[in-house]
Design a protein around this motif. Structure first.
Motif, PDB file in Angstrom:
ATOM      1  N   THR A   1       9.755  16.234  -7.646  1.00  0.00           N
ATOM      2  CA  THR A   1       9.584  15.086  -7.572  1.00  0.00           C
ATOM      3  C   THR A   1      10.570  14.175  -6.387  1.00  0.00           C
ATOM      4  N   THR A   2      11.622  14.594  -6.616  1.00  0.00           N
ATOM      5  CA  THR A   2      12.790  14.156  -5.882  1.00  0.00           C
ATOM      6  C   THR A   2      12.743  14.539  -4.247  1.00  0.00           C
ATOM      7  N   ALA A   3      12.342  15.900  -4.179  1.00  0.00           N
ATOM      8  CA  ALA A   3      11.919  16.212  -2.965  1.00  0.00           C
ATOM      9  C   ALA A   3      10.758  15.610  -2.328  1.00  0.00           C
ATOM     10  N   ALA A   4       9.672  15.317  -2.856  1.00  0.00           N
ATOM     11  CA  ALA A   4       8.470  14.789  -2.597  1.00  0.00           C
ATOM     12  C   ALA A   4       8.615  13.212  -2.104  1.00  0.00           C
ATOM     13  N   CYS A   5       9.415  12.717  -3.007  1.00  0.00           N
ATOM     14  CA  CYS A   5       9.621  11.153  -2.602  1.00  0.00           C
ATOM     15  C   CYS A   5      10.574  11.012  -1.327  1.00  0.00           C
ATOM     16  N   ALA A   6      11.723  12.001  -1.181  1.00  0.00           N
ATOM     17  CA  ALA A   6      12.299  11.936  -0.035  1.00  0.00           C
ATOM     18  C   ALA A   6      11.350  12.030   1.226  1.00  0.00           C
ATOM     19  N   GLY A   7      10.635  12.964   1.008  1.00  0.00           N
ATOM     20  CA  GLY A   7       9.771  13.256   2.169  1.00  0.00           C
ATOM     21  C   GLY A   7       8.660  12.061   2.588  1.00  0.00           C
ATOM     22  N   LEU A   8       8.341  11.429   1.450  1.00  0.00           N
ATOM     23  CA  LEU A   8       7.667  10.385   1.395  1.00  0.00           C
ATOM     24  C   LEU A   8       8.409   9.156   2.299  1.00  0.00           C
ATOM     25  N   GLY A   9       9.660   9.135   1.896  1.00  0.00           N
ATOM     26  CA  GLY A   9      10.646   8.168   2.606  1.00  0.00           C
ATOM     27  C   GLY A   9      10.801   8.251   4.103  1.00  0.00           C
ATOM     28  N   VAL A  10      10.713   9.540   4.451  1.00  0.00           N
ATOM     29  CA  VAL A  10      10.692  10.185   5.906  1.00  0.00           C
ATOM     30  C   VAL A  10       9.293   9.372   6.665  1.00  0.00           C
ATOM     31  N   PHE A  11       8.225   9.914   5.847  1.00  0.00           N
ATOM     32  CA  PHE A  11       6.992   9.346   6.462  1.00  0.00           C
ATOM     33  C   PHE A  11       6.798   7.827   6.474  1.00  0.00           C
ATOM     34  N   PHE A  12       7.266   6.955   5.537  1.00  0.00           N
ATOM     35  CA  PHE A  12       7.082   5.666   5.729  1.00  0.00           C
ATOM     36  C   PHE A  12       8.373   5.041   6.328  1.00  0.00           C
ATOM     37  N   GLY A  13       9.488   5.548   6.646  1.00  0.00           N
ATOM     38  CA  GLY A  13      10.373   5.054   7.274  1.00  0.00           C
ATOM     39  C   GLY A  13      11.421   4.293   6.378  1.00  0.00           C
ATOM     40  N   PHE A  14      11.696   4.678   5.093  1.00  0.00           N
ATOM     41  CA  PHE A  14      12.446   4.183   3.899  1.00  0.00           C
ATOM     42  C   PHE A  14      13.653   4.957   3.955  1.00  0.00           C
ATOM     43  N   PRO A  15      14.676   4.611   3.458  1.00  0.00           N
ATOM     44  CA  PRO A  15      15.926   5.342   3.417  1.00  0.00           C
ATOM     45  C   PRO A  15      15.902   6.566   2.347  1.00  0.00           C
ATOM     46  N   VAL A  16      16.237   7.649   2.986  1.00  0.00           N
ATOM     47  CA  VAL A  16      15.880   9.024   2.368  1.00  0.00           C
ATOM     48  C   VAL A  16      16.516   8.964   0.998  1.00  0.00           C
ATOM     49  N   LYS A  17      17.889   8.823   1.031  1.00  0.00           N
ATOM     50  CA  LYS A  17      18.779   8.673  -0.183  1.00  0.00           C
ATOM     51  C   LYS A  17      18.000   7.925  -1.314  1.00  0.00           C
ATOM     52  N   GLU A  18      17.633   6.879  -1.028  1.00  0.00           N
ATOM     53  CA  GLU A  18      16.954   5.899  -2.104  1.00  0.00           C
ATOM     54  C   GLU A  18      15.654   6.341  -2.713  1.00  0.00           C
ATOM     55  N   MET A  19      14.967   6.820  -1.944  1.00  0.00           N
ATOM     56  CA  MET A  19      13.654   7.569  -1.887  1.00  0.00           C
ATOM     57  C   MET A  19      13.944   8.706  -2.924  1.00  0.00           C
ATOM     58  N   ALA A  20      15.120   9.188  -2.785  1.00  0.00           N
ATOM     59  CA  ALA A  20      15.190  10.836  -3.438  1.00  0.00           C
ATOM     60  C   ALA A  20      15.903  10.227  -4.873  1.00  0.00           C
ATOM     61  N   ILE A  21      16.458   9.090  -5.004  1.00  0.00           N
ATOM     62  CA  ILE A  21      16.821   8.650  -6.362  1.00  0.00           C
ATOM     63  C   ILE A  21      15.771   8.095  -7.156  1.00  0.00           C
ATOM     64  N   LEU A  22      14.600   7.396  -6.433  1.00  0.00           N
ATOM     65  CA  LEU A  22      13.541   7.064  -7.062  1.00  0.00           C
ATOM     66  C   LEU A  22      12.568   8.163  -7.406  1.00  0.00           C
ATOM     67  N   GLY A  23      12.528   9.107  -6.971  1.00  0.00           N
ATOM     68  CA  GLY A  23      11.960  10.368  -7.069  1.00  0.00           C
ATOM     69  C   GLY A  23      12.420  11.059  -8.369  1.00  0.00           C
ATOM     70  N   PHE A  24      13.917  11.002  -8.506  1.00  0.00           N
ATOM     71  CA  PHE A  24      14.517  11.690  -9.624  1.00  0.00           C
ATOM     72  C   PHE A  24      13.878  10.972 -10.946  1.00  0.00           C
TER      73      PHE A  24
ATOM     74  N   CYS B   1       0.816  -1.147  -0.027  1.00  0.00           N
ATOM     75  CA  CYS B   1       0.017  -0.061  -0.019  1.00  0.00           C
ATOM     76  C   CYS B   1       0.989   1.088  -0.092  1.00  0.00           C
ATOM     77  N   ALA B   2       1.937   1.234   0.752  1.00  0.00           N
ATOM     78  CA  ALA B   2       2.893   2.314   0.947  1.00  0.00           C
ATOM     79  C   ALA B   2       3.436   2.734  -0.325  1.00  0.00           C
ATOM     80  N   MET B   3       3.753   1.780  -1.073  1.00  0.00           N
ATOM     81  CA  MET B   3       4.651   1.621  -2.356  1.00  0.00           C
ATOM     82  C   MET B   3       3.766   2.174  -3.655  1.00  0.00           C
ATOM     83  N   VAL B   4       2.237   1.751  -3.324  1.00  0.00           N
ATOM     84  CA  VAL B   4       1.545   2.300  -4.340  1.00  0.00           C
ATOM     85  C   VAL B   4       1.241   3.865  -4.179  1.00  0.00           C
ATOM     86  N   TRP B   5       1.206   4.361  -2.926  1.00  0.00           N
ATOM     87  CA  TRP B   5       1.039   5.654  -2.568  1.00  0.00           C
ATOM     88  C   TRP B   5       2.240   6.513  -3.068  1.00  0.00           C
TER      89      TRP B   5
END
Length: 276
Positions: free
Chosen positions: A192-215, A143-147
């Motif tokens: 999008t990089t910033a938004a996904c980094a923020g979602l990483g913080v929210f869901f407890g995922f590594p911020v660096k990897e979420m930022a890469i995903l956002g990019f 569910c988190a990944m779909v969001w």
């Protein structure tokens, strides 16, 4: 504009319910949406004299969805092969009615819509039972990944639009989509990089990897939008349909998701995000 806003609010509410509920609700929507989008695709090319194989295409979409819903991703290759060969055989059995180019377009449509939505289904049911603690309560991993998929894609479109409207002056792809600008694309990358980094913080995922995903999401979303723009120019249509008041058709609304969904799914697998 009011119609667009109201429809958007209703759409977000429905999406929230379906994503959170998961199960048959989510799987059902993930079947209905590509079926509608494929119908729009067929209608668009019919207007240019093509005769796509609607019924066989629908059967193919259902089979692809079934593999994802049942978790039979290994069988997906076999099913996809059967779909492609089956549609091509229509040029033999319905010779004179189905041209080879019609069959090729039909196959492209089935895979263009079917496979990305199959990845959305598989993403939602990844690591079932794994819960993530957040400030708003527990979320299932899938569910988190779909969001993240949807919010990241929406963020890309939104940041591109507002940045382009405010300071855009250099065209990104003028022969394909005259309204897209380089500035809008850069705004999409940053936002999008910033938004996904923020979602990483929210869901407890590594911020660096979420930022890469956002990019990466921003790039994929832009490419998905441009692909539909090419198809629209080919078929000379403005919107793929009118099923969503103020927003056009399903194809219009999910053109970027068709590219971002497989990206998010394989990003999760390649980074082994489920164990982090």
């Amino acid at each position: 504009m009011l119609t667009r806003i109201i429809t958007g609010i209703i759409g977000i509410a429905i999406a929230a319910f379906v994503v959170q509920e998961g199960g048959a609700y989510f799987a059902g929507f993930a079947l209905v949406l590509p079926l509608i989008a494929f119908f729009e695709f067929v209608q668009a090319f019919d207007g240019r004299g093509a005769n796509l194989t609607l019924i066989t295409g629908i059967i193919g979409l259902v089979l692809v969805w079934g593999c994802a819903w049942l978790g039979n991703s290994d069988e997906l290759v076999a099913v996809s092969t059967g779909i492609a060969l089956g549609i091509l055989l229509e040029t033999v059995f319905l010779h004179g009615r189905v041209r080879f180019l019609d069959a090729c377009l039909s196959i492209a449509g089935v895979f263009y819509f079917g496979l990305p939505f199959a990845h959305i289904v598989m993403l939602r049911f990844l690591s079932e039972g794994q819960m993530l603690a957040t400030p708003l309560g527990d979320f299932e991993f899938g569910c988190a990944m779909v969001w993240i998929l949807f919010i990241g894609t929406w963020a890309s479109d939104t940041f591109a639009y507002f940045t382009g409207s405010a300071i855009g002056s250099h065209k990104l792809a003028p022969s394909i989509s005259p309204n897209k600008t380089i500035e809008g694309f850069l705004g999409s990358l940053v936002g999008t990089t910033a938004a996904c980094a923020g979602l990483g913080v929210f869901f407890g995922f590594p911020v660096k990897e979420m930022a890469i995903l956002g990019f990466a999401l921003a790039i994929a979303a832009t490419l998905g939008d441009l692909v539909e723009s090419v198809a629209k120019r080919e078929t000379r249509i403005k919107d793929s349909g009118r099923i969503i008041p103020g927003h056009g058709g399903v194809w219009d609304r999910f053109d970027s998701v068709l590219f971002t969904a497989p990206l998010v799914y394989y990003f999760v697998l390649l980074t082994d995000l489920m164990t982090k």
